[in-house]
Design a protein around this motif. Structure first.
Motif, PDB file in Angstrom:
ATOM      1  N   UNK A 218       0.831  -1.205   0.000  1.00 45.19           N
ATOM      2  CA  UNK A 218       0.000   0.000   0.000  1.00 45.19           C
ATOM      3  C   UNK A 218       0.861   1.249   0.000  1.00 45.19           C
ATOM      4  N   UNK A 219       1.900   1.266   0.812  1.00 41.39           N
ATOM      5  CA  UNK A 219       2.774   2.434   0.890  1.00 41.39           C
ATOM      6  C   UNK A 219       3.616   2.604  -0.375  1.00 41.39           C
ATOM      7  N   UNK A 220       4.063   1.501  -0.945  1.00 42.33           N
ATOM      8  CA  UNK A 220       4.951   1.576  -2.103  1.00 42.33           C
ATOM      9  C   UNK A 220       4.216   1.855  -3.412  1.00 42.33           C
ATOM     10  N   UNK A 221       3.018   1.301  -3.564  1.00 41.69           N
ATOM     11  CA  UNK A 221       2.314   1.416  -4.845  1.00 41.69           C
ATOM     12  C   UNK A 221       1.129   2.363  -4.808  1.00 41.69           C
ATOM     13  N   UNK A 222       0.657   2.677  -3.609  1.00 41.83           N
ATOM     14  CA  UNK A 222      -0.517   3.531  -3.510  1.00 41.83           C
ATOM     15  C   UNK A 222      -1.814   2.792  -3.755  1.00 41.83           C
ATOM     16  N   UNK A 223      -1.750   1.444  -3.813  1.00 44.84           N
ATOM     17  CA  UNK A 223      -2.966   0.662  -4.046  1.00 44.84           C
ATOM     18  C   UNK A 223      -3.211  -0.275  -2.889  1.00 44.84           C
ATOM     19  N   UNK A 224      -4.480  -0.376  -2.538  1.00 47.78           N
ATOM     20  CA  UNK A 224      -4.880  -1.308  -1.481  1.00 47.78           C
ATOM     21  C   UNK A 224      -5.259  -2.644  -2.096  1.00 47.78           C
TER      22      UNK A 224
END
Length: 132
Positions: free
Chosen positions: A74-80
């Motif tokens: 989540x932090x690295x890609x911005x996707x949950x």
């Protein structure tokens, strides 16, 4: 069992090879190399390094690793995991610190999200054009 010396590049390549399918399972699509690398950095810096500083060893179960992996992805890609997009907090903080008006900051935020979606969806010559 044979024990052989390995370079840091060999260790990193092996970690990336093992981590990529796990990140793909979280994202639901093939991750970019940079995303896997960023996940690895988050896992090492946030979870492994901090645990190593503690006085007592910590048990790290499969569930703990799953939560740490989800958080790192989540932090690295911005996707949950559910496919929704994480807010671009770094961008918002930078724009706020630069005293950019809130409506303009929101427009920039939306433009960055649109770019990320377009980049991830591009293939072939279009992807190469983005990489230039």
């Amino acid at each position: 069992m044979v024990v052989e010396a390995r370079t840091i590049d060999q260790v990193e390549a092996e970690a990336m090879t093992r981590l990529a399918p796990l990140v793909e399972a979280c994202l639901g699509e093939k991750p970019l190399y940079e995303e896997v690398e960023e996940v690895m950095i988050w896992l090492i810096s946030r979870y492994i390094a901090r645990s190593a500083l503690e006085l007592r060893p910590r048990t790290f179960t499969a569930d703990d690793f799953g939560r740490a992996l989800d958080d790192s992805v989540r932090r690295a890609t911005g996707r949950r995991r559910d496919g929704s997009t994480e807010l671009l907090m770094k961008l918002k903080f930078k724009l706020r610190a630069a005293e950019i008006p809130e409506p303009e900051a929101e427009t920039q935020h939306d433009a960055m999200l649109a770019y990320r979606r377009t980049y991830r969806a591009s293939v072939g010559t279009r992807r190469r054009a983005y990489d230039i």
